[in-house]
Enzyme design. Structure first.
Site, PDB file in Angstrom:
ATOM      1  N   SER A 161       0.870  -1.190   0.000  1.00  0.00           N
ATOM      2  CA  SER A 161       0.000   0.000   0.000  1.00  0.00           C
ATOM      3  C   SER A 161       0.895   1.225   0.000  1.00  0.00           C
ATOM      4  O   SER A 161       2.018   1.178   0.521  1.00  0.00           O
ATOM      5  CB  SER A 161      -0.862   0.023   1.273  1.00  0.00           C
ATOM      6  OG  SER A 161      -1.489   1.279   1.418  1.00  0.00           O
ATOM      7  N   TYR A 175      -1.444  -0.716  10.246  1.00  0.00           N
ATOM      8  CA  TYR A 175      -1.530  -1.000   8.805  1.00  0.00           C
ATOM      9  C   TYR A 175      -0.266  -0.483   8.115  1.00  0.00           C
ATOM     10  O   TYR A 175       0.373  -1.201   7.342  1.00  0.00           O
ATOM     11  CB  TYR A 175      -2.778  -0.316   8.236  1.00  0.00           C
ATOM     12  CG  TYR A 175      -3.075  -0.619   6.791  1.00  0.00           C
ATOM     13  CD1 TYR A 175      -3.618  -1.847   6.416  1.00  0.00           C
ATOM     14  CD2 TYR A 175      -2.841   0.330   5.794  1.00  0.00           C
ATOM     15  CE1 TYR A 175      -3.914  -2.121   5.084  1.00  0.00           C
ATOM     16  CE2 TYR A 175      -3.133   0.069   4.469  1.00  0.00           C
ATOM     17  CZ  TYR A 175      -3.673  -1.157   4.112  1.00  0.00           C
ATOM     18  OH  TYR A 175      -3.969  -1.433   2.801  1.00  0.00           O
TER      19      TYR A 175
HETATM   20  N1  LIG Z   1      -8.733  -1.175  -1.354  1.00  0.00           N
HETATM   21  C1  LIG Z   1      -7.760  -0.287  -1.201  1.00  0.00           C
HETATM   22  O1  LIG Z   1      -7.961   0.948  -1.272  1.00  0.00           O
HETATM   23  C2  LIG Z   1      -6.355  -0.771  -0.965  1.00  0.00           C
HETATM   24  C3  LIG Z   1      -5.315   0.187  -1.031  1.00  0.00           C
HETATM   25  C4  LIG Z   1      -4.020  -0.229  -0.796  1.00  0.00           C
HETATM   26  C5  LIG Z   1      -3.748  -1.561  -0.539  1.00  0.00           C
HETATM   27  N2  LIG Z   1      -4.777  -2.462  -0.493  1.00  0.00           N
HETATM   28  C6  LIG Z   1      -4.431  -3.866  -0.191  1.00  0.00           C
HETATM   29  O2  LIG Z   1      -4.995  -4.726  -1.161  1.00  0.00           O
HETATM   30  C7  LIG Z   1      -5.267  -6.012  -0.577  1.00  0.00           C
HETATM   31  C8  LIG Z   1      -6.698  -6.425  -0.908  1.00  0.00           C
HETATM   32  O3  LIG Z   1      -7.560  -5.432  -0.390  1.00  0.00           O
HETATM   33  P1  LIG Z   1      -9.096  -5.300  -0.820  1.00  0.00           P
HETATM   34  O4  LIG Z   1      -9.414  -3.871  -0.681  1.00  0.00           O
HETATM   35  O5  LIG Z   1      -9.318  -6.001  -2.107  1.00  0.00           O
HETATM   36  O6  LIG Z   1      -9.800  -6.120   0.377  1.00  0.00           O
HETATM   37  P2  LIG Z   1     -11.274  -6.697   0.515  1.00  0.00           P
HETATM   38  O7  LIG Z   1     -12.192  -6.063  -0.440  1.00  0.00           O
HETATM   39  O8  LIG Z   1     -11.547  -6.614   1.984  1.00  0.00           O
HETATM   40  O9  LIG Z   1     -11.111  -8.249   0.099  1.00  0.00           O
HETATM   41  C9  LIG Z   1     -10.310  -9.069   0.892  1.00  0.00           C
HETATM   42  C10 LIG Z   1     -10.273 -10.487   0.326  1.00  0.00           C
HETATM   43  O10 LIG Z   1      -9.353 -11.251   1.117  1.00  0.00           O
HETATM   44  C11 LIG Z   1     -10.028 -12.315   1.805  1.00  0.00           C
HETATM   45  N3  LIG Z   1      -9.414 -12.411   3.130  1.00  0.00           N
HETATM   46  C12 LIG Z   1      -9.396 -11.473   4.111  1.00  0.00           C
HETATM   47  N4  LIG Z   1      -8.745 -11.927   5.183  1.00  0.00           N
HETATM   48  C13 LIG Z   1      -8.317 -13.181   4.873  1.00  0.00           C
HETATM   49  C14 LIG Z   1      -7.593 -14.172   5.579  1.00  0.00           C
HETATM   50  N5  LIG Z   1      -7.164 -13.984   6.821  1.00  0.00           N
HETATM   51  N6  LIG Z   1      -7.330 -15.347   4.961  1.00  0.00           N
HETATM   52  C15 LIG Z   1      -7.769 -15.572   3.691  1.00  0.00           C
HETATM   53  N7  LIG Z   1      -8.460 -14.668   2.978  1.00  0.00           N
HETATM   54  C16 LIG Z   1      -8.742 -13.492   3.566  1.00  0.00           C
HETATM   55  C17 LIG Z   1     -11.499 -11.910   1.789  1.00  0.00           C
HETATM   56  O11 LIG Z   1     -12.390 -13.026   1.832  1.00  0.00           O
HETATM   57  P3  LIG Z   1     -12.881 -13.620   3.269  1.00  0.00           P
HETATM   58  O12 LIG Z   1     -13.400 -12.456   4.046  1.00  0.00           O
HETATM   59  O13 LIG Z   1     -13.916 -14.642   2.904  1.00  0.00           O
HETATM   60  O14 LIG Z   1     -11.677 -14.244   3.885  1.00  0.00           O
HETATM   61  C18 LIG Z   1     -11.603 -11.215   0.430  1.00  0.00           C
HETATM   62  O15 LIG Z   1     -11.680 -12.164  -0.610  1.00  0.00           O
HETATM   63  C19 LIG Z   1      -4.985  -5.855   0.925  1.00  0.00           C
HETATM   64  O16 LIG Z   1      -3.701  -6.340   1.231  1.00  0.00           O
HETATM   65  C20 LIG Z   1      -5.031  -4.344   1.129  1.00  0.00           C
HETATM   66  O17 LIG Z   1      -4.254  -3.920   2.236  1.00  0.00           O
HETATM   67  C21 LIG Z   1      -6.069  -2.102  -0.698  1.00  0.00           C
END
Ligand SMILES: NC(=O)c1ccc[n+]([C@@H]2O[C@H](COP(=O)([O-])OP(=O)(O)OC[C@H]3O[C@@H](n4cnc5c(N)ncnc54)[C@H](OP(=O)(O)O)[C@@H]3O)[C@@H](O)[C@H]2O)c1
Length: 273
Positions: A161, A175
């Site tokens: 991130s 985070y």
């Molecule tokens: N969205 C943003 O603005 C943003 C910005 C910078 C970085 N990121 C990074 O991008 C990555 C993905 O983020 P996102 O926004 O796509 O998240 P999200 O929408 O919350 O989706 C998270 C996914 O990961 C799974 N998950 C969560 N915890 C888990 C665990 N302990 N074991 C296995 N699966 C797990 C969830 O399914 P279940 O709940 O069924 O497990 C879901 O499929 C993260 O590392 C986040 O820090 C996101």
């Protein structure tokens, strides 16, 4: 133009296609049922990779696998909470069995956030954040290293991130710390495992339209502040992060390792502009 002159164009196109394609490659993507992880799966499988996925919710996983089957994408998977050591070991064993002891691509996508002032974090929250965001990725790299090395052309991508970068951005201290750790892990493993034929890179997204980010982007004044600091003046779509991940996994990036690519609409270079 003569047909003889046209032929090299076709060859160049197919060479370019194979440099950016992933057919014949195997991949493990964690946290793949929603958001950026889901987009990464669709990008990698769409480019020809055979993809294994995991998430915690069995119901969501079954629904996604059915959708991908219908779409003709080669995706399989199982339930795994990557914050749990035993489950990570089982996941690595399953992947080894599914892909004949070899793996080309490991995408450590899982990450979560608890936003609160630093003095309010509990010991349990600290442990949960570090297990989910750092230990899971670190240990999956360890567990999959022999599989990646066995492929002869391994590649790891972390989803970090901009919060782990050089500036503080009110995302929550735990985070930011966890993402900074992944950035350093990227550089160390890139050097340590280059000899095993494994490249290691990260993508560092800024705000992206997923459930995780929409929690805070529903606050209109916060969203306006984010956009005011984003030269491209919009929130990223998950596919825009996935495209960069796919590039890093492709033969076109064969000389790219140890890099943290900001996918941030220009946020990190804006300064006072
Ligand atoms: N969205 C943003 O603005 C943003 C910005 C910078 C970085 N990121 C990074 O991008 C990555 C993905 O983020 P996102 O926004 O796509 O998240 P999200 O929408 O919350 O989706 C998270 C996914 O990961 C799974 N998950 C969560 N915890 C888990 C665990 N302990 N074991 C296995 N699966 C797990 C969830 O399914 P279940 O709940 O069924 O497990 C879901 O499929 C993260 O590392 C986040 O820090 C996101």
């Amino acid at each position: 133009m003569s047909s003889a002159a046209e032929k090299p164009k076709v060859d160049a196109a197919s060479r370019a296609f194979s440099r950016f394609g992933l057919s014949g490659r195997t991949a493990l993507v964690t946290g793949a049922t929603r958001g950026i992880g889901k987009a990464i799966v669709e990008e990698l499988a769409g480019l020809g990779a055979d993809v294994y996925v995991c998430a915690r919710s069995a119901e969501d996983l079954e629904a996604r696998l059915a959708e991908w089957r219908t779409a003709g994408l080669a995706v399989r998977g199982s339930v795994c909470d990557v914050s749990e050591r035993q489950q990570r070991l089982q996941l690595a064993e399953r992947v080894a069995a599914e892909f004949g002891g070899k793996l080309h691509i490991l995408v450590n996508n899982v990450g979560t956030n608890i936003r609160k002032p630093t003095v309010e974090y509990t010991e349990e929250e600290f442990s949960f954040m570090m297990r989910t965001n750092v230990e899971s990725a670190y240990h999956l790299c360890q567990a999959c290293q022999p599989l990646l090395a066995a492929s002869g052309d391994g590649c790891i991508v972390f989803n970090t991130s901009v919060a782990g970068g050089p500036t503080a951005m009110r995302s929550g201290t735990l985070y930011a710390m966890s993402k900074a750790a992944l950035n350093q892990l990227t550089k160390n493993l890139a050097c340590e495992w280059a000899g095993a034929g494994i490249r290691v890179n990260s993508v560092a997204p800024w705000y992206t339209a997923t459930d995780l980010a929409l929690q805070v982007l529903q606050n209109e004044s916060f969203k306006a502040e984010v956009l005011s600091r984003t030269p491209l003046k919009r929130i990223a779509q998950p596919e825009e992060v996935a495209g960069t991940v796919a590039y890093l996994c492709s033969p076109a990036a064969a000389y790219v390792t140890g890099q943290i690519i900001q996918v941030d609409g220009g946020y990190s270079v804006m300064g006072l502009y």
